[in-house]
Scaffold this active site. Sequence first.
Site, mmCIF file in Angstrom:
data_model
loop_
_atom_site.group_PDB
_atom_site.id
_atom_site.type_symbol
_atom_site.label_atom_id
_atom_site.label_comp_id
_atom_site.label_asym_id
_atom_site.label_seq_id
_atom_site.Cartn_x
_atom_site.Cartn_y
_atom_site.Cartn_z
ATOM 1 N N GLU A 219 0.388 -5.708 10.271
ATOM 2 C CA GLU A 219 -0.548 -5.998 11.350
ATOM 3 C C GLU A 219 -1.920 -5.429 11.014
ATOM 4 O O GLU A 219 -2.187 -4.253 11.281
ATOM 5 C CB GLU A 219 -0.045 -5.367 12.661
ATOM 6 C CG GLU A 219 1.289 -5.914 13.135
ATOM 7 C CD GLU A 219 1.438 -5.791 14.656
ATOM 8 O OE1 GLU A 219 1.815 -6.805 15.266
ATOM 9 O OE2 GLU A 219 1.144 -4.735 15.218
ATOM 10 N N HIS B 21 3.222 1.384 15.509
ATOM 11 C CA HIS B 21 2.218 0.373 15.864
ATOM 12 C C HIS B 21 0.827 0.995 15.727
ATOM 13 O O HIS B 21 0.637 2.178 16.017
ATOM 14 C CB HIS B 21 2.447 -0.120 17.298
ATOM 15 C CG HIS B 21 1.626 -1.326 17.614
ATOM 16 N ND1 HIS B 21 0.292 -1.230 17.952
ATOM 17 C CD2 HIS B 21 1.926 -2.640 17.581
ATOM 18 C CE1 HIS B 21 -0.183 -2.456 18.135
ATOM 19 N NE2 HIS B 21 0.785 -3.334 17.919
ATOM 20 N N ASN C 9 5.769 -8.322 21.554
ATOM 21 C CA ASN C 9 5.412 -6.964 21.953
ATOM 22 C C ASN C 9 4.561 -7.091 23.215
ATOM 23 O O ASN C 9 3.388 -7.450 23.138
ATOM 24 C CB ASN C 9 4.630 -6.282 20.815
ATOM 25 C CG ASN C 9 4.095 -4.920 21.222
ATOM 26 O OD1 ASN C 9 4.427 -4.408 22.297
ATOM 27 N ND2 ASN C 9 3.269 -4.329 20.368
ATOM 28 N N GLY D 144 -5.449 -8.496 18.799
ATOM 29 C CA GLY D 144 -6.125 -8.692 20.083
ATOM 30 C C GLY D 144 -7.567 -9.134 19.957
ATOM 31 O O GLY D 144 -8.322 -9.085 20.921
ATOM 32 N N SER E 233 -3.119 -11.623 16.466
ATOM 33 C CA SER E 233 -3.645 -12.892 16.993
ATOM 34 C C SER E 233 -2.842 -14.120 16.559
ATOM 35 O O SER E 233 -3.421 -15.180 16.300
ATOM 36 C CB SER E 233 -5.126 -13.056 16.641
ATOM 37 O OG SER E 233 -5.886 -11.993 17.202
ATOM 38 N N GLU F 297 -1.683 0.885 17.513
ATOM 39 C CA GLU F 297 -2.190 1.500 18.744
ATOM 40 C C GLU F 297 -1.610 2.905 18.912
ATOM 41 O O GLU F 297 -2.290 3.807 19.395
ATOM 42 C CB GLU F 297 -1.876 0.595 19.948
ATOM 43 C CG GLU F 297 -2.772 -0.642 19.926
ATOM 44 C CD GLU F 297 -2.175 -1.899 20.538
ATOM 45 O OE1 GLU F 297 -1.176 -1.814 21.268
ATOM 46 O OE2 GLU F 297 -2.721 -2.985 20.254
ATOM 47 N N LYS G 183 3.446 -4.874 25.058
ATOM 48 C CA LYS G 183 2.532 -3.737 25.251
ATOM 49 C C LYS G 183 2.615 -3.253 26.710
ATOM 50 O O LYS G 183 3.686 -3.340 27.298
ATOM 51 C CB LYS G 183 1.105 -4.105 24.809
ATOM 52 C CG LYS G 183 1.104 -4.662 23.377
ATOM 53 C CD LYS G 183 -0.248 -4.787 22.752
ATOM 54 C CE LYS G 183 -0.101 -5.353 21.343
ATOM 55 N NZ LYS G 183 -1.376 -5.443 20.636
HETATM 56 P P1 13P Z 1 -2.028 -9.730 19.404
HETATM 57 O O1 13P Z 1 -1.024 -10.810 19.118
HETATM 58 O O2 13P Z 1 -2.401 -9.650 20.855
HETATM 59 O O3 13P Z 1 -3.184 -9.770 18.476
HETATM 60 O O4 13P Z 1 -1.270 -8.330 19.121
HETATM 61 C C1 13P Z 1 -0.562 -8.180 17.954
HETATM 62 C C2 13P Z 1 0.235 -6.940 18.038
HETATM 63 O O5 13P Z 1 -0.305 -5.854 18.075
HETATM 64 C C3 13P Z 1 1.701 -7.063 18.115
HETATM 65 O O6 13P Z 1 2.317 -5.838 17.954
#
Ligand code: 13P
Length: 250
Positions: free
Chosen positions: A167, A95, A9, A173, A212, A97, A11
Site C-alpha cells: 500500500e 497499516h 478495510n 485515500g 485507491s 495509518e 477503517k
Molecule cells: P483507500 O482504498 O481508501 O485508498 O484505502 C486503502 C487502504 O488503506 C486499505 O487498507
Amino acid sequence: MRRPMVAGNWKMNGTQAEAAALVGGIEQGLAGVRHAEILVCPPYILVPVVAEWLSGSRVTWGGQNLSAHKSGAYTGEISGSMLRDFGCSHVIVGHSERRALYGESDQTVAEKFRAAQSVGLVPILCVGETLAEREASQTETVVARQLDAVVKLAGIAAMDNAIVAYEPVWAIGTGRTATPEQAQSVHAFIRARLAQLSATVAERLRILYGGSVKAANAQQLFGQPDIDGGLIGGASLDVEEFLAICRAAG
Ligand code: 13P
C-alpha cells in the site's frame, strides 16, 4: 495458482445499521463473484455483529489491528485471541495509518505479526512507501526494511501463513492509484526478495495491492502477474463498488 483475495478495510467507519446494509448487500451480490476469497475488516466494536451476520457465509471477517500482547493491563487494547473468539480469520498488521499516526515501528509490527499467528490468525502485513520516499527512489529500500523486520522475527516459513499488502502511502485515500506497472514492479520486488529465502514460500504468497482501488481500475491492477487481489479502503464501504472489485478479482 494463488487464489485471489479482496479484503475490505472499513477503517473507523460505520454504524451498526450501515454495517448491516453493507454486509447484507455484499451477501446478496456474491453470486457474481466466482472464486475470489472475500474478507471484511470492520472496526473492533462491530466485529461481534458482523460475525453473527456472516456466520455460515463464504465471506470471512477479520480485525484491523491487534495488540502485540496476549492479555493483561493494556487499557483500550484488543488481543488476537479476542479476535479469534469472535471468529476472525485474519488481521491487518502494520497499516500505514498505524505506523504513521500511532507510532508503530517495524519491530512492533513484527511482534504483532507473530502475536497474530500464535493464535491462528492470518496476518495481512502492510508495507509501502511515502511520497517523499518514492521521490527519493527509496521505495524498494523501505519495503525491504519493513518486510525484513518481520521475516527476521518470525522466519520465512511464517510467510506461508500470511498475506502481504503493498500500500503506497501516497495512493491511500488520495484517489491517486499506483499504475498497474508501478504496483507490479513493487509486488515483483517483494516476491523476489522472499524468494531469496524460499522460492516455494514466495511463489505461494498472496500479495494484495491497496491504495485507491475502485471498480474502474481493479481489473487492470488484478491483471498483473504478481497482484493477487486488493486491500480496499473507501470503496469497500460502497456495496456496488466493492462487489464490482470482487468480480474483477475473479
Ligand atoms: P483507500 O482504498 O481508501 O485508498 O484505502 C486503502 C487502504 O488503506 C486499505 O487498507
